[in-house]
Design a protein around this motif. Structure first.
Motif, mmCIF file in Angstrom:
data_model
loop_
_atom_site.group_PDB
_atom_site.id
_atom_site.type_symbol
_atom_site.label_atom_id
_atom_site.label_comp_id
_atom_site.label_asym_id
_atom_site.label_seq_id
_atom_site.Cartn_x
_atom_site.Cartn_y
_atom_site.Cartn_z
ATOM 1 N N GLU A 1 40.956 84.802 -24.296
ATOM 2 C CA GLU A 1 41.548 85.685 -23.289
ATOM 3 C C GLU A 1 41.371 85.035 -21.924
ATOM 4 O OE1 GLU A 1 39.355 89.385 -22.680
ATOM 5 O OE2 GLU A 1 37.589 88.503 -23.625
ATOM 6 N N ARG A 2 42.299 85.320 -21.044
ATOM 7 C CA ARG A 2 42.331 84.708 -19.719
ATOM 8 C C ARG A 2 41.390 85.464 -18.786
ATOM 9 N NH1 ARG A 2 46.438 81.551 -17.423
ATOM 10 N NH2 ARG A 2 47.809 81.889 -19.213
ATOM 11 N N ILE A 3 40.594 84.726 -18.017
ATOM 12 C CA ILE A 3 39.738 85.354 -17.008
ATOM 13 C C ILE A 3 40.579 85.624 -15.759
ATOM 14 C CG2 ILE A 3 37.690 85.050 -15.551
ATOM 15 C CD1 ILE A 3 37.114 85.349 -18.564
ATOM 16 N N PRO A 4 40.567 86.873 -15.258
ATOM 17 C CA PRO A 4 41.397 87.201 -14.093
ATOM 18 C C PRO A 4 40.967 86.396 -12.858
ATOM 19 C CG PRO A 4 40.261 89.159 -14.950
ATOM 20 C CD PRO A 4 39.799 88.015 -15.755
ATOM 21 N N ASP A 5 41.931 86.160 -11.959
ATOM 22 C CA ASP A 5 41.695 85.315 -10.785
ATOM 23 C C ASP A 5 40.412 85.658 -10.036
ATOM 24 O OD1 ASP A 5 43.944 83.933 -11.346
ATOM 25 O OD2 ASP A 5 45.209 84.888 -9.822
ATOM 26 N N GLU A 6 40.162 86.944 -9.845
ATOM 27 C CA GLU A 6 39.024 87.336 -9.000
ATOM 28 C C GLU A 6 37.676 87.060 -9.663
ATOM 29 O OE1 GLU A 6 41.304 89.259 -10.294
ATOM 30 O OE2 GLU A 6 40.433 91.066 -11.221
ATOM 31 N N ARG A 7 37.686 86.760 -10.968
ATOM 32 C CA ARG A 7 36.423 86.474 -11.652
ATOM 33 C C ARG A 7 36.247 84.986 -11.966
ATOM 34 N NH1 ARG A 7 35.356 88.510 -16.531
ATOM 35 N NH2 ARG A 7 33.136 88.344 -16.069
ATOM 36 N N LYS A 8 37.242 84.171 -11.668
ATOM 37 C CA LYS A 8 37.156 82.757 -12.035
ATOM 38 C C LYS A 8 36.033 82.020 -11.305
ATOM 39 C CE LYS A 8 41.518 81.539 -11.461
ATOM 40 N NZ LYS A 8 42.816 80.831 -11.531
ATOM 41 N N ALA A 9 35.914 82.227 -10.003
ATOM 42 C CA ALA A 9 34.915 81.481 -9.228
ATOM 43 C C ALA A 9 33.510 81.732 -9.770
ATOM 44 C CB ALA A 9 35.004 81.860 -7.753
ATOM 45 N N GLY A 10 33.226 82.967 -10.116
ATOM 46 C CA GLY A 10 31.902 83.301 -10.653
ATOM 47 C C GLY A 10 31.614 82.596 -11.969
ATOM 48 N N ARG A 11 32.635 82.529 -12.809
ATOM 49 C CA ARG A 11 32.440 81.873 -14.109
ATOM 50 C C ARG A 11 32.237 80.358 -13.928
ATOM 51 N NH1 ARG A 11 32.382 86.028 -13.832
ATOM 52 N NH2 ARG A 11 30.203 85.462 -14.054
ATOM 53 N N LEU A 12 33.022 79.756 -13.038
ATOM 54 C CA LEU A 12 32.877 78.316 -12.809
ATOM 55 C C LEU A 12 31.515 77.995 -12.194
ATOM 56 C CD1 LEU A 12 36.529 77.636 -11.608
ATOM 57 C CD2 LEU A 12 35.502 76.909 -13.789
ATOM 58 N N ASP A 13 31.022 78.913 -11.332
ATOM 59 C CA ASP A 13 29.661 78.735 -10.796
ATOM 60 C C ASP A 13 28.633 78.764 -11.936
ATOM 61 O OD1 ASP A 13 30.502 78.519 -8.206
ATOM 62 O OD2 ASP A 13 29.804 80.494 -7.565
ATOM 63 N N ALA A 14 28.833 79.663 -12.880
ATOM 64 C CA ALA A 14 27.892 79.764 -14.003
ATOM 65 C C ALA A 14 27.883 78.464 -14.810
ATOM 66 C CB ALA A 14 28.268 80.944 -14.896
ATOM 67 N N PHE A 15 29.056 77.868 -14.990
ATOM 68 C CA PHE A 15 29.154 76.592 -15.697
ATOM 69 C C PHE A 15 28.373 75.508 -14.941
ATOM 70 C CE2 PHE A 15 32.178 72.888 -16.809
ATOM 71 C CZ PHE A 15 31.360 72.486 -17.848
ATOM 72 N N MET A 16 28.619 75.442 -13.625
ATOM 73 C CA MET A 16 27.903 74.458 -12.793
ATOM 74 C C MET A 16 26.397 74.660 -12.885
ATOM 75 S SD MET A 16 28.631 72.089 -10.357
ATOM 76 C CE MET A 16 29.892 72.506 -9.141
ATOM 77 N N GLU A 17 25.954 75.897 -12.846
ATOM 78 C CA GLU A 17 24.513 76.186 -12.908
ATOM 79 C C GLU A 17 23.929 75.757 -14.251
ATOM 80 O OE1 GLU A 17 22.260 77.416 -10.523
ATOM 81 O OE2 GLU A 17 23.965 76.720 -9.333
ATOM 82 N N LYS A 18 24.723 75.866 -15.307
ATOM 83 C CA LYS A 18 24.227 75.405 -16.601
ATOM 84 C C LYS A 18 24.017 73.888 -16.572
ATOM 85 C CE LYS A 18 25.351 74.095 -21.201
ATOM 86 N NZ LYS A 18 26.292 73.973 -22.298
ATOM 87 N N LEU A 19 24.976 73.168 -15.998
ATOM 88 C CA LEU A 19 24.898 71.706 -15.980
ATOM 89 C C LEU A 19 23.840 71.208 -15.011
ATOM 90 C CD1 LEU A 19 28.691 70.756 -15.977
ATOM 91 C CD2 LEU A 19 27.107 70.745 -17.921
#
Lengths: 215, 215
Positions: A115-133
């Motif tokens: 499922e597609r993440i809505p625009d307003e939630r994308k930045a938060g998810r990408l931050d979570a990815f960065m924090e994992k790495l």
């Protein structure tokens, strides 16, 4: 994902070497969290495809991202069934007989629909990815601007229909092979960090860089 | 596989980051030869699947093997189109902007149809696999007997329709991000052998064991 020790669907029941099957949430999460990439299988009018892509987990979903122009993301976002697989190879298992050779591994197979993440939630998810790495880095690097975020698709798939398969330990030879004079055992392997390569002189070295090669 | 620097089919043309596409035989062979496993995508009446399995190469074919009872092998041997993918992750690429983060990797995507190796040629192929993993070992371990060989399926797929994708090097930031005070560069990673674990006392240590952890 409901905590379970049994397969949730017919296609997630491990048949070959069924004793290696694992269906609990902790095992699944650990396998995903140890991965940098997954392989995504999908079907379109050109056939069946298998494409590697970076992934991360938040709670009970696996996330992927990429350019809006990516064929794989466009197809995945279209709501068709996909299979997402992660595999870690932990060692070669050398038995006394050729037939009993094996590998130690941890794998996870997830069936679902992205499922597609809505625009307003994308930045938060990408931050979570960065924090994992790289913990802390989402506050150091320049964040995505509106144009960059708009060009990026973020998708997630539920972990509800998943199965893991794990092999550990040494070889299992039959009794009559045990006296053969051949080395038997495990050649373990792991993913190891190597010395970081800075892109020019750097005034500081964050923890995740300093600790990288020691991991 | 014909030596080529161009895609041989529409579905092997690398579209995203097309400059990362590689279509030559040397690159493809090197990516396969560095792998212990591949991921195989196929479609059956239960959906699209993605299953990891050990693989090796001889000349212009990729080989897999397993129990006759394996669902994946049965489906693969039935002559339907599969996609076989191998991915090596070589590093995290940390850019000054979140958007320009990337990974270094080498991947190969092969489209084709598996063919079954006839019984009389199976032992030779399995020996070749053993020799890839542990040079000399096919003459040390007990060879498969008639029952073991009969229980094993060996399949191969041509490398004729394949594409590779490779990213190397440091981050590519835009000029206006270059002055940001954030560490940028590559965190390299590799698959590393760890200390071998013998299955009991061993009277000899072959070269491939002695050298394992030093690789």
């Amino acid at each position: 994902m409901t905590q379970t020790t049994a397969p949730v669907s017919d296609r997630t029941r491990v048949r070959r070497e069924a004793d290696r099957g694992r269906y609990d949430k902790e095992t699944l999460h650990a396998i995903i969290d140890a991965a940098y990439v997954c392989h995504i299988a999908f079907n379109d009018d050109k056939g069946t495809h298998c494409i590697p892509t970076a992934c991360w987990r938040e709670d009970d979903h696996l996330y992927i991202h990429g350019s809006n122009g990516s064929r794989m993301l466009k197809v995945a976002a279209a709501g068709l069934q996909v299979c997402v697989t992660i595999t870690h190879i932990d060692g070669l298992v050398l038995a006394r007989s050729a037939f009993n050779h094996s590998m130690n591994y941890r794998s996870a197979v997830i069936y679902g629909v992205f499922e597609r993440i809505p625009d307003e939630r994308k930045a938060g998810r990408l931050d979570a990815f960065m924090e994992k790495l790289a913990p802390g880095r989402s506050r150091e690097a320049r964040p995505g601007d509106a144009t960059e975020l708009a060009a990026t698709t973020v998708l997630r798939v539920s972990l509800a229909e998943a199965a893991c398969k794990i092999r550990t330990g040494g070889p299992h030879d039959s009794e009559e092979d045990m006296s053969r004079d051949v080395w038997a055992g495990v050649l373990p392997m792991t993913t190891a960090g190597q010395t970081p390569i800075p892109d020019g002189p750097m005034s500081r070295m964050p923890d995740y860089v300093a600790k990288w090669a020691a991991d």
